[in-house]
Design a protein around this motif. Structure first.
Motif, PDB file in Angstrom:
ATOM      1  N   GLN A 110       0.811  -1.215   0.000  1.00  0.00           N
ATOM      2  CA  GLN A 110       0.000   0.000   0.000  1.00  0.00           C
ATOM      3  C   GLN A 110       0.849   1.273   0.000  1.00  0.00           C
ATOM      4  O   GLN A 110       0.317   2.368  -0.209  1.00  0.00           O
ATOM      5  CB  GLN A 110      -0.920   0.025   1.227  1.00  0.00           C
ATOM      6  N   LYS A 111       2.155   1.130   0.232  1.00  0.00           N
ATOM      7  CA  LYS A 111       2.998   2.298   0.483  1.00  0.00           C
ATOM      8  C   LYS A 111       2.910   3.350  -0.620  1.00  0.00           C
ATOM      9  O   LYS A 111       2.902   4.547  -0.345  1.00  0.00           O
ATOM     10  CB  LYS A 111       4.459   1.866   0.656  1.00  0.00           C
ATOM     11  N   TRP A 112       2.887   2.926  -1.882  1.00  0.00           N
ATOM     12  CA  TRP A 112       2.885   3.872  -2.991  1.00  0.00           C
ATOM     13  C   TRP A 112       1.625   3.753  -3.837  1.00  0.00           C
ATOM     14  O   TRP A 112       1.612   4.162  -4.996  1.00  0.00           O
ATOM     15  CB  TRP A 112       4.145   3.682  -3.840  1.00  0.00           C
ATOM     16  N   ASP A 113       0.585   3.216  -3.222  1.00  0.00           N
ATOM     17  CA  ASP A 113      -0.716   3.146  -3.882  1.00  0.00           C
ATOM     18  C   ASP A 113      -1.345   4.544  -3.850  1.00  0.00           C
ATOM     19  O   ASP A 113      -1.584   5.108  -2.781  1.00  0.00           O
ATOM     20  CB  ASP A 113      -1.605   2.132  -3.160  1.00  0.00           C
ATOM     21  N   MET A 114      -1.629   5.090  -5.027  1.00  0.00           N
ATOM     22  CA  MET A 114      -2.175   6.449  -5.108  1.00  0.00           C
ATOM     23  C   MET A 114      -3.440   6.603  -4.276  1.00  0.00           C
ATOM     24  O   MET A 114      -3.678   7.648  -3.668  1.00  0.00           O
ATOM     25  CB  MET A 114      -2.464   6.792  -6.575  1.00  0.00           C
ATOM     26  N   ALA A 115      -4.243   5.553  -4.235  1.00  0.00           N
ATOM     27  CA  ALA A 115      -5.516   5.629  -3.518  1.00  0.00           C
ATOM     28  C   ALA A 115      -5.329   5.604  -2.009  1.00  0.00           C
ATOM     29  O   ALA A 115      -6.255   5.939  -1.260  1.00  0.00           O
ATOM     30  CB  ALA A 115      -6.423   4.480  -3.956  1.00  0.00           C
ATOM     31  N   GLU A 116      -4.150   5.185  -1.543  1.00  0.00           N
ATOM     32  CA  GLU A 116      -3.913   5.026  -0.104  1.00  0.00           C
ATOM     33  C   GLU A 116      -3.108   6.169   0.500  1.00  0.00           C
ATOM     34  O   GLU A 116      -2.940   6.244   1.718  1.00  0.00           O
ATOM     35  CB  GLU A 116      -3.175   3.708   0.157  1.00  0.00           C
ATOM     36  N   ARG A 117      -2.582   7.055  -0.326  1.00  0.00           N
ATOM     37  CA  ARG A 117      -1.595   8.016   0.162  1.00  0.00           C
ATOM     38  C   ARG A 117      -2.148   8.953   1.230  1.00  0.00           C
ATOM     39  O   ARG A 117      -1.501   9.202   2.250  1.00  0.00           O
ATOM     40  CB  ARG A 117      -1.019   8.811  -1.011  1.00  0.00           C
ATOM     41  N   ASP A 118      -3.325   9.488   1.023  1.00  0.00           N
ATOM     42  CA  ASP A 118      -3.886  10.397   2.019  1.00  0.00           C
ATOM     43  C   ASP A 118      -4.153   9.676   3.332  1.00  0.00           C
ATOM     44  O   ASP A 118      -3.909  10.221   4.417  1.00  0.00           O
ATOM     45  CB  ASP A 118      -5.181  11.029   1.487  1.00  0.00           C
TER      46      ASP A 118
END
Length: 527
Positions: A250-258
């Motif tokens: 999940q570290k660089w998942d765009m959907a998870e960043r926030d």
């Protein structure tokens, strides 16, 4: 014991290969997280007896006469590193669609390459082999040289050096201050291999006396040093360590960043408990900020709103730097952010991980489809030098990112004005395996070597604070989510130290053992 040794010496073919491999696997149990030094006392005598029987055919000449010893050493090393490093393959499964094909290269290929160092050690030892304690000296010298080479060649990879097996707890870590990395490796192999003298009885009493004396001195010095440790009074620094345990996928998942960034902020905002002091510094793990600050100026504003007056936050980030012709260089960095949300200091990682953060010989290897694991940004560039970070109030913290902390001699005692070591890492790549435990053990040893306390933030653990004697002040378990509020005494551990550097003392030990090997070899040839 003589009967057992005789059977091992006379082994041949597949049986001989299996015993050499199994001895290496057993030796690996002496390292973290197993911490079973007795395993090394079993493995190294077996290795000695196997080398006793590693005799080349009479018609072989020159280097070919060393081939049997080389083979035994390689099999021993392969078992040792396979047991100790199989977990590196876990990193390739994070993006299995891209890297699963390389799993055999990590799990089997890396141990196979590292085993060459132990193969060379056994071949070198065989040059001065004898039938008495001299061969134990020769093996200790050869392994010390092999471990030194492993730490420096091809950017170095001194993971799970044999000497660490003799230092499972702070009581047993203190000798590294006197003997350094090389001396600890030499004497560890020497002591571990001494039970081989139980077969044959030559120099048995001498070996028993030396073995007991060295163990007593090793542990006695540790006990004395800890007993005479300066009281933890004087300057302290209050540190909050953040451990969010974000899944690597999940570290660089765009959907998870926030969500990830907000999780770090929420942990940072937690009120202190149990009367703990308000933190002076807050420490986030490696690459904890999941985007570039240049793309999200609102993030620095959010941090400014979170950081209290007089506090500083140290966060692992990816830093971008524009170069000529529109190219962008990316750095694995630590930044220091003050209460106004401004970056007041920064450090770029100097010692990058080959194939993880950059691709060696990229122009050539990329043609064969090879690539580094850090795909999202196309790999990192290396920083130029290491210097203390400004933690405020005139205090410096010496930064080490991820596996930079595994290298011995990284901060020679007395050669830095830093008051503590700052280590940030992300071991989520390796999951719940021996890797994070081994990584933390080596960070502990760097604290002992330098005499500086260490604060460590790891994404999924092991996050901890350690004093300058390697003693755990407090820590968070692997995969735990939470904060660690700890008051770290800024007391440099300088008691009971020889007037000569540990590096020099270690090589003096090696030269003494060289003398023992030469005497034993000459005596053996004379009989």
């Amino acid at each position: 014991m003589e009967r057992l040794a005789g059977k091992i010496i006379l082994l041949s073919g597949a049986g001989r290969a299996f015993v050499a491999f199994a001895a290496g696997v057993i030796a690996g149990l002496a390292q973290a997280p197993f911490d079973f030094p007795l395993a090394a006392f079993i493995a190294f005598p077996i290795l000695v007896w196997l080398l006793d029987g590693a005799v080349a055919a009479p018609e072989r000449r020159g280097a070919r006469r060393l081939a049997p010893a080389f083979g035994i050493g390689w099999l021993f090393g392969f078992g040792y590193f396979l047991n100790g490093l199989w977990w590196t393959g876990n990193a390739l499964l994070v993006e299995a669609d891209l890297f699963a094909w390389a799993l055999p290269l990590a799990v089997v290929g890396l141990p196979a390459l590292l085993a060459i160092f132990y193969a060379l050690a056994c071949a070198l030892a065989k040059l001065a082999w004898s039938n008495d304690i001299g061969r134990i000296c020769a093996l200790a010298v050869a392994f010390a040289c092999a471990e030194w080479l492993r730490a420096v060649l091809f950017t170095g990879f001194p993971w799970n050096a044999i000497g660490y097996a003799a230092m499972p707890v702070p009581l047993a870590m203190q000798s590294s201050v006197v003997l350094g990395f090389t001396g600890m490796n030499a004497l560890a192999v020497f002591v571990f291999a001494l039970p081989a003298l139980l077969a044959g009885r030559v120099h048995l009493k001498l070996g028993l006396v030396l073995g007991v004396a060295l163990v007593v001195l090793h542990l006695g010095y540790g006990a004395a040093r800890l007993a005479l440790a300066a009281p933890e009074e004087g300057d302290t620094i209050a540190v909050r360590i953040i451990q969010p345990s974000i899944l690597q996928s999940q570290k660089w998942d765009m959907a998870e960043r926030d969500r990830i960034f907000e999780a770090h902020l929420d942990l940072t905002r937690r009120p202190v408990e149990n009367g703990a002091p308000r933190p002076d510094i807050i420490l986030w793990p490696e690459t904890s900020v999941p985007f570039l600050f240049g793309d999200r100026p609102d993030a620095l504003a959010a941090l400014g709103d979170t950081i209290g007056e007089g506090q500083r936050l140290l966060a692992g980030i990816v830093r971008a730097e524009e170069r000529s012709a529109g190219a962008t260089a990316y750095y694995n960095s630590i930044v220091v952010i003050d209460e106004s949300g401004e970056i007041v200091d920064a450090f770029d990682k100097v010692h990058l991980v080959p194939f993880g953060e950059y691709l060696p010989f990229q122009d050539v290897l990329s043609r064969f489809g090879l690539r580094q694991l850090a795909q999202n940004i196309g790999g990192f560039s290396a920083g130029t030098r290491r210097r203390p970070l400004d933690l405020g109030n005139g205090m410096g913290g010496l930064p080490f990112i991820c596996y930079e902390v595994i290298f011995p001699g990284i901060a020679p005692r007395g050669e830095t004005d830093a008051r503590l070591i700052v280590n940030v890492t992300n071991d989520a790549w390796f999951g719940n395996t021996p890797g994070p435990y081994q990584h933390f053990r080596q960070a502990q040893l760097r604290a002992v070597e330098t005499g500086l306390p260490l604060v460590r933030a790891a994404n999924n653990g092991i996050s901890a604070a350690v004093d300058g004697y390697g003693r755990l002040i407090d820590g968070l378990a692997l995969d735990a989510v939470g904060v660690l509020d700890v008051e770290v005494p800024l007391v440099r551990a300088d008691g009971l130290i020889l007037p000569i550097p540990g590096r020099l003392a270690g090589w003096i030990v090696v030269f003494v053992l060289v003398g023992g090997a030469i005497v034993g070899h000459r005596a053996s040839r004379a009989t």
